[in-house]
Design a protein around this motif. Structure first.
Motif, PDB file in Angstrom:
ATOM      1  N   LEU A 177      65.209  51.194  22.470  1.00  0.00           N
ATOM      2  CA  LEU A 177      64.791  50.738  23.789  1.00  0.00           C
ATOM      3  C   LEU A 177      66.040  50.413  24.611  1.00  0.00           C
ATOM      4  O   LEU A 177      67.101  50.116  24.068  1.00  0.00           O
ATOM      5  CB  LEU A 177      63.895  49.498  23.671  1.00  0.00           C
ATOM      6  CG  LEU A 177      62.613  49.664  22.872  1.00  0.00           C
ATOM      7  CD1 LEU A 177      61.877  48.337  22.759  1.00  0.00           C
ATOM      8  CD2 LEU A 177      61.706  50.714  23.507  1.00  0.00           C
ATOM      9  N   SER A 178      65.905  50.475  25.909  1.00  0.00           N
ATOM     10  CA  SER A 178      67.054  50.253  26.789  1.00  0.00           C
ATOM     11  C   SER A 178      67.302  48.767  26.996  1.00  0.00           C
ATOM     12  O   SER A 178      66.496  47.912  26.621  1.00  0.00           O
ATOM     13  CB  SER A 178      66.805  50.917  28.144  1.00  0.00           C
ATOM     14  OG  SER A 178      65.721  50.267  28.808  1.00  0.00           O
ATOM     15  N   HIS A 179      68.437  48.461  27.600  1.00  0.00           N
ATOM     16  CA  HIS A 179      68.753  47.110  28.063  1.00  0.00           C
ATOM     17  C   HIS A 179      68.901  47.172  29.585  1.00  0.00           C
ATOM     18  O   HIS A 179      69.836  47.808  30.068  1.00  0.00           O
ATOM     19  CB  HIS A 179      70.044  46.600  27.428  1.00  0.00           C
ATOM     20  CG  HIS A 179      69.955  46.362  25.956  1.00  0.00           C
ATOM     21  ND1 HIS A 179      69.517  45.182  25.421  1.00  0.00           N
ATOM     22  CD2 HIS A 179      70.225  47.169  24.903  1.00  0.00           C
ATOM     23  CE1 HIS A 179      69.551  45.250  24.105  1.00  0.00           C
ATOM     24  NE2 HIS A 179      69.969  46.459  23.761  1.00  0.00           N
ATOM     25  N   PRO A 180      68.020  46.550  30.370  1.00  0.00           N
ATOM     26  CA  PRO A 180      66.854  45.795  29.906  1.00  0.00           C
ATOM     27  C   PRO A 180      65.712  46.716  29.511  1.00  0.00           C
ATOM     28  O   PRO A 180      65.602  47.819  30.053  1.00  0.00           O
ATOM     29  CB  PRO A 180      66.487  44.968  31.144  1.00  0.00           C
ATOM     30  CG  PRO A 180      66.865  45.864  32.284  1.00  0.00           C
ATOM     31  CD  PRO A 180      68.133  46.541  31.848  1.00  0.00           C
ATOM     32  N   PRO A 181      64.841  46.279  28.590  1.00  0.00           N
ATOM     33  CA  PRO A 181      63.658  47.071  28.273  1.00  0.00           C
ATOM     34  C   PRO A 181      62.626  46.924  29.380  1.00  0.00           C
ATOM     35  O   PRO A 181      62.340  45.822  29.838  1.00  0.00           O
ATOM     36  CB  PRO A 181      63.159  46.445  26.960  1.00  0.00           C
ATOM     37  CG  PRO A 181      63.636  45.018  27.031  1.00  0.00           C
ATOM     38  CD  PRO A 181      64.931  45.045  27.796  1.00  0.00           C
ATOM     39  N   LEU A 182      62.073  48.050  29.839  1.00  0.00           N
ATOM     40  CA  LEU A 182      61.095  48.056  30.928  1.00  0.00           C
ATOM     41  C   LEU A 182      59.910  48.904  30.499  1.00  0.00           C
ATOM     42  O   LEU A 182      60.089  49.948  29.869  1.00  0.00           O
ATOM     43  CB  LEU A 182      61.701  48.642  32.201  1.00  0.00           C
ATOM     44  CG  LEU A 182      63.024  48.034  32.689  1.00  0.00           C
ATOM     45  CD1 LEU A 182      63.631  48.908  33.779  1.00  0.00           C
ATOM     46  CD2 LEU A 182      62.800  46.622  33.198  1.00  0.00           C
ATOM     47  N   ALA A 183      58.685  48.487  30.857  1.00  0.00           N
ATOM     48  CA  ALA A 183      57.506  49.254  30.450  1.00  0.00           C
ATOM     49  C   ALA A 183      56.328  48.955  31.355  1.00  0.00           C
ATOM     50  O   ALA A 183      56.217  47.862  31.927  1.00  0.00           O
ATOM     51  CB  ALA A 183      57.145  48.948  28.996  1.00  0.00           C
ATOM     52  N   ALA A 184      55.427  49.928  31.473  1.00  0.00           N
ATOM     53  CA  ALA A 184      54.199  49.769  32.247  1.00  0.00           C
ATOM     54  C   ALA A 184      53.134  50.673  31.642  1.00  0.00           C
ATOM     55  O   ALA A 184      53.442  51.733  31.083  1.00  0.00           O
ATOM     56  CB  ALA A 184      54.429  50.122  33.710  1.00  0.00           C
ATOM     57  N   ALA A 185      51.871  50.272  31.759  1.00  0.00           N
ATOM     58  CA  ALA A 185      50.756  51.021  31.177  1.00  0.00           C
ATOM     59  C   ALA A 185      50.184  52.012  32.182  1.00  0.00           C
ATOM     60  O   ALA A 185      50.177  51.766  33.396  1.00  0.00           O
ATOM     61  CB  ALA A 185      49.663  50.058  30.724  1.00  0.00           C
ATOM     62  N   SER A 186      49.681  53.132  31.669  1.00  0.00           N
ATOM     63  CA  SER A 186      49.001  54.109  32.502  1.00  0.00           C
ATOM     64  C   SER A 186      47.660  53.553  32.982  1.00  0.00           C
ATOM     65  O   SER A 186      47.190  52.511  32.508  1.00  0.00           O
ATOM     66  CB  SER A 186      48.769  55.404  31.725  1.00  0.00           C
ATOM     67  OG  SER A 186      47.906  55.157  30.620  1.00  0.00           O
ATOM     68  N   GLU A 187      47.026  54.256  33.904  1.00  0.00           N
ATOM     69  CA  GLU A 187      45.767  53.768  34.479  1.00  0.00           C
ATOM     70  C   GLU A 187      44.681  53.619  33.418  1.00  0.00           C
ATOM     71  O   GLU A 187      43.903  52.657  33.437  1.00  0.00           O
ATOM     72  CB  GLU A 187      45.293  54.712  35.589  1.00  0.00           C
ATOM     73  CG  GLU A 187      44.058  54.212  36.318  1.00  0.00           C
ATOM     74  CD  GLU A 187      43.740  55.039  37.549  1.00  0.00           C
ATOM     75  OE1 GLU A 187      42.781  54.676  38.263  1.00  0.00           O
ATOM     76  OE2 GLU A 187      44.441  56.043  37.807  1.00  0.00           O
TER      77      GLU A 187
END
Length: 317
Positions: A249-259
Motif C-alpha cells: 500500500l502507498s504512503h499515505p494509503p488512500l481508498a474508496a468503495a465502488s457504488e
C-alpha cells in the motif's frame, strides 16, 4: 446521470515537481485533467455536477496552502480563503460548501468549512481544544471525522522515542454545520490516514496502521450501525501473495468503495517498481488499483505517465 458519476478524482505530484488533479471514469477509463502543472502538490475534489473543482494550492514560497475554486465551464479560477493557516484535502458538498483540513487557533488540525454562497468560514468542533482530526469525508449532508487526543498522541510519541503506537481514535459523525455530533465507533490505531463514506453512507472505508491489533498498513470497512470492522486488504497480505501485482500500500494509503460496494479503489506500489526522487524523497512511485472483494482480483486502474506520488483520492457516485 450526473456528469461526474463513476469518476475517481486523483491528486498527484510528479518527479518533475508538478502537481495535478485528474478524474478517471472507472466504467470506460476516460481521463480528464482538471488541474495540471502546479508547482506544489495540490489536493482537491470535483463537484457532483461536474461543473467545478475545489483544491488547495500555494502560489509562493511563503504562501500557505489556500482553497481555490476552478469553474470548468468558463475556465475561471478564484481564491476562496485567505488567512494564515494552511489547508489541504478540499471536498465539495451538495450544499455548495467546501470542507478542508486546516489548523485552529490552538494549532490543532481541524475540519474547516467555507460557504461558497455567503463566503462565511468556520472551524468544525472548535470548542474541543485537545481533539484533533486525522481524516474526514463529506457526503449526503453528512460529515465524518476520525479524531484523537493530541495530548495523548504527543505523550505516547515521547514515551516511545518518536514512534507512533496504537491509541484510541474516535469516529464522529455530524451534519454539515458540525452540529448534532455523535460518536459512531472507536478504533485503536497508530495512524488513521484516510476515511471515506460508501455510496449510501452506511459504511466507511478506513486506511491506517496497526488498526485494532492488525500490524502494519491496512484497508478496512467499518459498519456505522454496529461498529464492526472488517479487514479488506493489508500490506502483509500483499507481500505474502506471489501473484499480486501490488507490492505494498502507498504512503499515505488512500481508498474508496465502488457504488455497489464490491470493489475498492486504492493507492499502492506496482510490483517491481524502481525508486525515484519525488518531492526530494527517494521513494517508490504510486498508482491506483482496484480490488474485488468477492473474487480477490487486483487490477491496475491508473499509473501516472511520469513517476508520481498520489496524495488524495475521492470518488463521485
Amino acid at each position: 446521470m450526473k456528469p461526474s458519476h463513476n469518476n475517481i478524482v486523483i491528486s498527484s505530484f510528479s518527479k518533475n515537481n508538478k502537481g495535478s488533479i485528474l478524474s478517471i471514469n472507472v466504467k470506460n477509463n476516460t481521463k480528464n485533467y482538471l488541474i495540471k502543472n502546479k508547482d506544489v502538490a495540490v489536493t482537491g475534489d470535483l463537484s457532483n455536477d461536474g461543473s467545478k473543482i475545489a483544491y488547495a494550492d500555494a502560489l509562493g514560497d511563503n504562501d500557505p496552502w489556500q482553497i481555490y475554486l476552478h469553474n470548468l465551464t468558463n475556465d475561471q479560477t478564484h481564491r476562496v480563503t485567505n488567512d494564515k493557516f494552511g489547508k489541504s484535502h478540499a471536498k465539495i458538498s451538495d450544499n455548495n460548501s467546501v470542507f478542508f483540513l486546516t489548523s485552529s487557533n490552538e494549532k490543532q488540525v481541524k475540519v474547516g468549512k467555507i460557504d461558497l454562497n455567503t463566503k462565511s468560514q468556520n472551524i468544525i468542533d472548535s470548542a474541543n481544544s485537545d481533539r484533533e482530526v486525522d481524516a474526514f469525508d463529506s457526503k449526503n449532508n453528512k460529515l465524518i471525522m476520525s479524531t484523537d487526543s493530541s495530548s495523548l498522541r504527543l505523550q505516547k510519541w515521547n514515551e516511545n522515542k518518536g514512534k507512533n503506537v496504537p491509541i484510541l481514535h474516535t469516529i464522529l459523525e455530524t451534519d454539515l454545520n458540525g452540529s448534532n455530533s455523535k460518536q459512531v465507533a472507536e478504533v485503536q490505531a497508530s495512524t488513521v490516514e484516510n476515511i471515506s463514506y460508501d455510496h449510501d453512507c452506511k459504511n466507511i472505508i478506513i486506511c491506517g496502521s496497526d488498526i485494532n491489533g492488525n500490524s502494519g498498513l491496512g484497508i478496512y470497512e467499518l459498519t456505522l450501525s454496529t461498529g464492526n470492522l472488517t479487514t479488506i486488504l493489508t500490506n502483509s497480505a500483499l507481500q505474502n501473495s506471489k501473484d499480486s501485482i501490488v507490492s505494498e500500500l502507498s504512503h499515505p494509503p488512500l481508498a474508496a468503495a465502488s457504488e455497489d460496494g464490491n470493489t475498492i479503489y486504492f493507492t499502492g506500489v506496482l510490483k517491481n517498481s524502481k525508486k525515484s526522487n519525488i518531492a526530494g524523497l527517494s521513494c517508490y512511485p504510486t498508482a491506483v488499483f482496484s480490488y474485488n472483494i468477492n473474487s480477490k482480483k487486483l487490477q491496475e486502474v491508473f499509473k501516472p505517465e511520469t513517476s508520481s506520488l498520489i496524495f488524495d483520492l475521492n470518488i463521485k457516485y
